[in-house]
Design a protein around this motif. Structure first.
Motif, PDB file in Angstrom:
ATOM      1  N   ALA A   1       0.831  -1.212   0.000  1.00  0.00           N
ATOM      2  CA  ALA A   1       0.000   0.000   0.000  1.00  0.00           C
ATOM      3  C   ALA A   1       0.863   1.259   0.000  1.00  0.00           C
ATOM      4  CB  ALA A   1      -0.920  -0.003   1.212  1.00  0.00           C
ATOM      5  N   ARG A   2       1.911   1.277   0.791  1.00  0.00           N
ATOM      6  CA  ARG A   2       2.793   2.451   0.819  1.00  0.00           C
ATOM      7  C   ARG A   2       3.517   2.636  -0.512  1.00  0.00           C
ATOM      8  NH1 ARG A   2       5.600   2.488   6.803  1.00  0.00           N
ATOM      9  NH2 ARG A   2       3.699   3.059   7.927  1.00  0.00           N
ATOM     10  N   THR A   3       3.974   1.542  -1.088  1.00  0.00           N
ATOM     11  CA  THR A   3       4.670   1.619  -2.372  1.00  0.00           C
ATOM     12  C   THR A   3       3.727   2.118  -3.463  1.00  0.00           C
ATOM     13  OG1 THR A   3       6.133  -0.187  -1.733  1.00  0.00           O
ATOM     14  CG2 THR A   3       5.967   0.290  -4.079  1.00  0.00           C
ATOM     15  N   LEU A   4       2.525   1.574  -3.510  1.00  0.00           N
ATOM     16  CA  LEU A   4       1.562   2.012  -4.517  1.00  0.00           C
ATOM     17  C   LEU A   4       1.163   3.468  -4.301  1.00  0.00           C
ATOM     18  CD1 LEU A   4      -0.769  -1.110  -4.726  1.00  0.00           C
ATOM     19  CD2 LEU A   4       0.992  -0.407  -6.342  1.00  0.00           C
ATOM     20  N   SER A   5       1.002   3.870  -3.059  1.00  0.00           N
ATOM     21  CA  SER A   5       0.618   5.244  -2.763  1.00  0.00           C
ATOM     22  C   SER A   5       1.708   6.222  -3.186  1.00  0.00           C
ATOM     23  CB  SER A   5       0.340   5.392  -1.274  1.00  0.00           C
ATOM     24  OG  SER A   5       0.121   6.735  -0.929  1.00  0.00           O
ATOM     25  N   ARG A   6       2.939   5.910  -2.833  1.00  0.00           N
ATOM     26  CA  ARG A   6       4.057   6.807  -3.141  1.00  0.00           C
ATOM     27  C   ARG A   6       4.281   6.910  -4.655  1.00  0.00           C
ATOM     28  NH1 ARG A   6       7.456   4.530  -0.023  1.00  0.00           N
ATOM     29  NH2 ARG A   6       8.263   3.077  -1.566  1.00  0.00           N
ATOM     30  N   ASN A   7       4.292   5.794  -5.341  1.00  0.00           N
ATOM     31  CA  ASN A   7       4.583   5.803  -6.771  1.00  0.00           C
ATOM     32  C   ASN A   7       3.347   6.061  -7.629  1.00  0.00           C
ATOM     33  OD1 ASN A   7       7.339   5.221  -6.355  1.00  0.00           O
ATOM     34  ND2 ASN A   7       6.834   3.087  -6.046  1.00  0.00           N
ATOM     35  N   GLY A   8       2.178   5.778  -7.102  1.00  0.00           N
ATOM     36  CA  GLY A   8       0.960   5.994  -7.872  1.00  0.00           C
ATOM     37  C   GLY A   8       0.484   7.426  -7.879  1.00  0.00           C
ATOM     38  N   ARG A   9       0.970   8.242  -6.958  1.00  0.00           N
ATOM     39  CA  ARG A   9       0.542   9.639  -6.879  1.00  0.00           C
ATOM     40  C   ARG A   9       0.880  10.393  -8.165  1.00  0.00           C
ATOM     41  NH1 ARG A   9       2.042  14.417  -6.176  1.00  0.00           N
ATOM     42  NH2 ARG A   9       0.919  15.958  -4.964  1.00  0.00           N
ATOM     43  N   ILE A  10       2.048  10.150  -8.715  1.00  0.00           N
ATOM     44  CA  ILE A  10       2.466  10.818  -9.950  1.00  0.00           C
ATOM     45  C   ILE A  10       1.545  10.404 -11.098  1.00  0.00           C
ATOM     46  CG2 ILE A  10       4.346  11.024 -11.625  1.00  0.00           C
ATOM     47  CD1 ILE A  10       6.233  10.434  -9.208  1.00  0.00           C
ATOM     48  N   PHE A  11       1.225   9.128 -11.165  1.00  0.00           N
ATOM     49  CA  PHE A  11       0.330   8.618 -12.196  1.00  0.00           C
ATOM     50  C   PHE A  11      -1.054   9.241 -12.048  1.00  0.00           C
ATOM     51  CE2 PHE A  11      -2.573   5.330 -13.826  1.00  0.00           C
ATOM     52  CZ  PHE A  11      -2.104   5.255 -15.122  1.00  0.00           C
ATOM     53  N   LEU A  12      -1.542   9.337 -10.818  1.00  0.00           N
ATOM     54  CA  LEU A  12      -2.860   9.942 -10.593  1.00  0.00           C
ATOM     55  C   LEU A  12      -2.878  11.416 -10.985  1.00  0.00           C
ATOM     56  CD1 LEU A  12      -3.971   8.381  -7.204  1.00  0.00           C
ATOM     57  CD2 LEU A  12      -5.134   8.180  -9.395  1.00  0.00           C
ATOM     58  N   ALA A  13      -1.811  12.134 -10.687  1.00  0.00           N
ATOM     59  CA  ALA A  13      -1.752  13.549 -11.072  1.00  0.00           C
ATOM     60  C   ALA A  13      -1.829  13.686 -12.588  1.00  0.00           C
ATOM     61  CB  ALA A  13      -0.477  14.191 -10.525  1.00  0.00           C
ATOM     62  N   ASP A  14      -1.198  12.781 -13.306  1.00  0.00           N
ATOM     63  CA  ASP A  14      -1.267  12.808 -14.762  1.00  0.00           C
ATOM     64  C   ASP A  14      -2.671  12.464 -15.252  1.00  0.00           C
ATOM     65  OD1 ASP A  14      -0.219  12.971 -17.440  1.00  0.00           O
ATOM     66  OD2 ASP A  14      -0.252  10.775 -17.477  1.00  0.00           O
ATOM     67  N   VAL A  15      -3.280  11.451 -14.654  1.00  0.00           N
ATOM     68  CA  VAL A  15      -4.629  11.052 -15.035  1.00  0.00           C
ATOM     69  C   VAL A  15      -5.618  12.187 -14.785  1.00  0.00           C
ATOM     70  CG1 VAL A  15      -6.538   9.519 -14.395  1.00  0.00           C
ATOM     71  CG2 VAL A  15      -4.264   8.583 -14.710  1.00  0.00           C
ATOM     72  N   LEU A  16      -5.417  12.907 -13.693  1.00  0.00           N
ATOM     73  CA  LEU A  16      -6.349  13.970 -13.311  1.00  0.00           C
ATOM     74  C   LEU A  16      -5.890  15.342 -13.807  1.00  0.00           C
ATOM     75  CD1 LEU A  16      -7.069  12.643  -9.729  1.00  0.00           C
ATOM     76  CD2 LEU A  16      -8.517  12.424 -11.750  1.00  0.00           C
ATOM     77  N   ARG A  17      -5.079  15.355 -14.854  1.00  0.00           N
ATOM     78  CA  ARG A  17      -4.650  16.578 -15.544  1.00  0.00           C
ATOM     79  C   ARG A  17      -3.949  17.576 -14.625  1.00  0.00           C
ATOM     80  NH1 ARG A  17      -9.909  17.714 -19.307  1.00  0.00           N
ATOM     81  NH2 ARG A  17      -9.866  15.730 -20.382  1.00  0.00           N
ATOM     82  N   GLY A  18      -3.113  17.091 -13.741  1.00  0.00           N
ATOM     83  CA  GLY A  18      -2.307  17.967 -12.898  1.00  0.00           C
ATOM     84  C   GLY A  18      -3.004  18.517 -11.676  1.00  0.00           C
ATOM     85  N   ASN A  19      -4.210  18.077 -11.399  1.00  0.00           N
ATOM     86  CA  ASN A  19      -4.929  18.539 -10.208  1.00  0.00           C
ATOM     87  C   ASN A  19      -4.355  17.805  -8.991  1.00  0.00           C
ATOM     88  OD1 ASN A  19      -6.747  19.286  -8.236  1.00  0.00           O
ATOM     89  ND2 ASN A  19      -8.537  19.059  -9.559  1.00  0.00           N
ATOM     90  N   GLU A  20      -3.374  18.432  -8.341  1.00  0.00           N
ATOM     91  CA  GLU A  20      -2.625  17.785  -7.262  1.00  0.00           C
ATOM     92  C   GLU A  20      -3.500  17.457  -6.051  1.00  0.00           C
ATOM     93  OE1 GLU A  20       0.652  16.938  -7.300  1.00  0.00           O
ATOM     94  OE2 GLU A  20       0.863  17.639  -9.360  1.00  0.00           O
ATOM     95  N   SER A  21      -4.381  18.366  -5.664  1.00  0.00           N
ATOM     96  CA  SER A  21      -5.210  18.109  -4.484  1.00  0.00           C
ATOM     97  C   SER A  21      -6.191  16.962  -4.737  1.00  0.00           C
ATOM     98  CB  SER A  21      -5.950  19.368  -4.045  1.00  0.00           C
ATOM     99  OG  SER A  21      -6.795  19.832  -5.080  1.00  0.00           O
ATOM    100  N   LEU A  22      -6.741  16.897  -5.930  1.00  0.00           N
ATOM    101  CA  LEU A  22      -7.635  15.792  -6.269  1.00  0.00           C
ATOM    102  C   LEU A  22      -6.850  14.485  -6.351  1.00  0.00           C
ATOM    103  CD1 LEU A  22     -10.465  14.827  -6.987  1.00  0.00           C
ATOM    104  CD2 LEU A  22      -9.976  15.402  -9.369  1.00  0.00           C
ATOM    105  N   ALA A  23      -5.635  14.543  -6.899  1.00  0.00           N
ATOM    106  CA  ALA A  23      -4.791  13.343  -6.973  1.00  0.00           C
ATOM    107  C   ALA A  23      -4.470  12.825  -5.574  1.00  0.00           C
ATOM    108  CB  ALA A  23      -3.507  13.648  -7.743  1.00  0.00           C
ATOM    109  N   ASP A  24      -4.167  13.728  -4.643  1.00  0.00           N
ATOM    110  CA  ASP A  24      -3.886  13.308  -3.263  1.00  0.00           C
ATOM    111  C   ASP A  24      -5.115  12.686  -2.611  1.00  0.00           C
ATOM    112  OD1 ASP A  24      -1.246  14.103  -3.353  1.00  0.00           O
ATOM    113  OD2 ASP A  24      -1.658  16.097  -2.518  1.00  0.00           O
ATOM    114  N   ALA A  25      -6.282  13.286  -2.843  1.00  0.00           N
ATOM    115  CA  ALA A  25      -7.515  12.758  -2.252  1.00  0.00           C
ATOM    116  C   ALA A  25      -7.852  11.376  -2.816  1.00  0.00           C
ATOM    117  CB  ALA A  25      -8.670  13.725  -2.501  1.00  0.00           C
ATOM    118  N   VAL A  26      -7.760  11.228  -4.130  1.00  0.00           N
ATOM    119  CA  VAL A  26      -8.044   9.932  -4.755  1.00  0.00           C
ATOM    120  C   VAL A  26      -7.025   8.894  -4.305  1.00  0.00           C
ATOM    121  CG1 VAL A  26      -8.116   8.703  -6.964  1.00  0.00           C
ATOM    122  CG2 VAL A  26      -9.256  10.908  -6.741  1.00  0.00           C
TER     123      VAL A  26
END
Length: 131
Positions: free
Chosen positions: A23-48
């Protein structure tokens, strides 16, 4: 202490440790992927990302707890290793399937987002042309 109880304790410690590590590994490395998926919306990426981690913990720890009990009693050291290998193997497979499922869904969202961006013209129309 009964060998079955020893196997349960080892199973719980290893399974919970693996779940936390994944879970920690996916959270740390997946955050960058989520920010890209969500078009750079960092706060939404952190929440998701946080919601995905919570769901990951709930599903995996729930599965670990449900899969704890066994039908057979363990009579020797060999039985401990056999029971642990079976239980931990299934837990690892479930962790892997959940990870692949998350990546698949996020990739589909990302692909749809890229397709929507390609449909928007780079310059807004400036005039009408008569046919």
């Amino acid at each position: 202490m009964d060998r079955t109880v020893i196997a349960y304790v080892i199973y719980l410690l290893v399974s919970i440790g693996l779940t936390v590590w994944v879970a920690r590994t996916l959270s740390r490395n997946g955050r960058i992927f989520l920010a890209d998926v969500l078009r750079g919306n960092e706060s939404l990426a952190d929440a998701v990302n946080h919601l995905l981690v919570v769901g990951f913990y709930l599903v995996n720890l729930g599965f670990v707890a449900l899969y704890l009990s066994g039908d057979e009693t363990i009579e020797d050291t060999r039985g401990i290793f056999e029971a642990l290998s079976t239980k931990l193997g299934v837990v690892l497979l479930v962790l892997g399937v959940m990870h692949l499922g998350n990546v698949y869904v996020l990739n589909r969202i990302r692909r749809r987002s890229v397709m929507e961006q390609e449909q928007v013209p780079p310059v807004a129309p400036q005039d009408w042309v008569r046919a």
